[in-house]
Design a protein around this motif. Structure first.
Motif, mmCIF file in Angstrom:
data_model
loop_
_atom_site.group_PDB
_atom_site.id
_atom_site.type_symbol
_atom_site.label_atom_id
_atom_site.label_comp_id
_atom_site.label_asym_id
_atom_site.label_seq_id
_atom_site.Cartn_x
_atom_site.Cartn_y
_atom_site.Cartn_z
ATOM 1 N N GLN A 48 0.845 -1.192 0.000
ATOM 2 C CA GLN A 48 0.000 0.000 0.000
ATOM 3 C C GLN A 48 0.881 1.243 0.000
ATOM 4 O O GLN A 48 1.749 1.414 0.868
ATOM 5 C CB GLN A 48 -0.921 0.030 1.205
ATOM 6 N N ARG A 49 0.644 2.104 -0.987
ATOM 7 C CA ARG A 49 1.394 3.349 -1.103
ATOM 8 C C ARG A 49 1.011 4.297 0.030
ATOM 9 O O ARG A 49 -0.148 4.374 0.413
ATOM 10 C CB ARG A 49 1.107 4.011 -2.451
ATOM 11 N N SER A 51 -0.281 7.338 1.879
ATOM 12 C CA SER A 51 -1.361 8.235 1.447
ATOM 13 C C SER A 51 -0.860 9.640 1.120
ATOM 14 O O SER A 51 -1.541 10.394 0.440
ATOM 15 C CB SER A 51 -2.450 8.306 2.517
ATOM 16 N N ASN A 55 0.925 10.641 -6.257
ATOM 17 C CA ASN A 55 0.229 9.817 -7.238
ATOM 18 C C ASN A 55 -0.227 8.509 -6.596
ATOM 19 O O ASN A 55 0.599 7.756 -6.084
ATOM 20 C CB ASN A 55 1.145 9.500 -8.432
ATOM 21 N N TYR A 56 -1.528 8.298 -6.621
ATOM 22 C CA TYR A 56 -2.117 7.040 -6.143
ATOM 23 C C TYR A 56 -1.839 6.762 -4.664
ATOM 24 O O TYR A 56 -1.697 5.609 -4.265
ATOM 25 C CB TYR A 56 -1.667 5.861 -7.011
ATOM 26 N N TYR A 59 -3.325 3.648 -2.496
ATOM 27 C CA TYR A 59 -3.614 2.488 -3.355
ATOM 28 C C TYR A 59 -2.669 1.333 -3.027
ATOM 29 O O TYR A 59 -1.508 1.542 -2.690
ATOM 30 C CB TYR A 59 -3.399 2.839 -4.829
ATOM 31 N N GLU A 61 -0.473 -1.560 -4.625
ATOM 32 C CA GLU A 61 0.156 -1.794 -5.923
ATOM 33 C C GLU A 61 0.847 -3.150 -5.914
ATOM 34 O O GLU A 61 1.294 -3.624 -4.874
ATOM 35 C CB GLU A 61 1.129 -0.682 -6.281
ATOM 36 N N ASP A 146 -9.179 -1.613 -8.905
ATOM 37 C CA ASP A 146 -8.287 -1.382 -7.771
ATOM 38 C C ASP A 146 -6.822 -1.299 -8.189
ATOM 39 O O ASP A 146 -6.013 -0.697 -7.499
ATOM 40 C CB ASP A 146 -8.426 -2.491 -6.726
ATOM 41 N N ILE A 148 -3.686 0.007 -10.272
ATOM 42 C CA ILE A 148 -3.288 1.229 -10.952
ATOM 43 C C ILE A 148 -3.136 0.914 -12.443
ATOM 44 O O ILE A 148 -2.386 0.015 -12.824
ATOM 45 C CB ILE A 148 -1.980 1.778 -10.347
ATOM 46 N N ASP A 149 -3.873 1.653 -13.267
ATOM 47 C CA ASP A 149 -3.918 1.367 -14.710
ATOM 48 C C ASP A 149 -2.538 1.320 -15.358
ATOM 49 O O ASP A 149 -2.262 0.448 -16.177
ATOM 50 C CB ASP A 149 -4.777 2.402 -15.450
ATOM 51 N N GLN A 151 0.303 0.550 -14.091
ATOM 52 C CA GLN A 151 1.026 -0.673 -13.730
ATOM 53 C C GLN A 151 0.467 -1.861 -14.506
ATOM 54 O O GLN A 151 1.232 -2.700 -14.988
ATOM 55 C CB GLN A 151 0.941 -0.934 -12.234
#
Length: 167
Positions: A48-49, A51, A55-56, A59, A61, A146, A148-149, A151
């Motif tokens: 989890q990135r 917060s 960017n994202y 989210y 990843e 869910d 990231i596009d 990626q």
């Protein structure tokens, strides 16, 4: 100050330094290594990135990774970034693709590891949580909104090869 090597679009060294945070001159690229982590039991690692990331943020990843430092090759970068972001220090690395976007050359790796799944560590300012998910849940994750596009796009060829998504 973080210094990167500059590259031409075909991945050959441009013999020019780039500095993180400064604009990358037209025609030059920097190198990023991304690592998809799969445990020997078949589970995939999601991170989890933080917060606060622009960017994202927040989210999950399906990767660890980052920019190669001056003098690092893609594999050296991948090993360093994986250790920094997850604490995982051992595993078998296989390059599974390259993707060029705007001013970045992404080198994507699969790391198969037998690490203790509860030993994953978090990097302050980068990650705030992690979870291991089984292959079936991973497939659902990459097919969902869910993921990231960008990626998903960078790992597309690997996902097709594995039968996770259609070509």
């Amino acid at each position: 100050m973080e210094i990167w090597d500059g590259y031409l679009s075909d991945g050959t060294p441009a013999h020019r330094d780039l500095i993180r945070g400064e604009p990358i001159p037209a025609g030059l690229f920097h190198l990023v290594s991304e690592i998809l982590v799969r445990h020997t039991d078949g589970d995939y690692l999601l991170m989890q990135r933080d917060s606060r990331k622009p960017n994202y943020g927040g989210y999950f990843e399906a990767t660890a990774g980052g920019s190669a430092l001056k003098g690092e090759d893609p594999l050296q970068c991948a090993r360093r970034e994986l250790t920094e972001e997850t604490g995982i220090t051992a595993g078998q690395f296989t390059e599974i693709g390259r993707f060029t976007s705007k001013d970045t050359i992404y080198c994507n790796f699969l790391c198969i590891t037998d690490c203790d799944q509860s030993s994953v560590t978090l990097q302050e300012g980068e990650t705030t949580a992690y979870r291991w998910i089984c292959e079936q849940d991973f497939i659902a994750f990459i097919r969902s909104s869910d993921m990231i596009d960008s990626q998903r796009e960078r790992y597309h060829d690997y996902f097709v090869k594995m039968g996770y998504v259609c070509p």
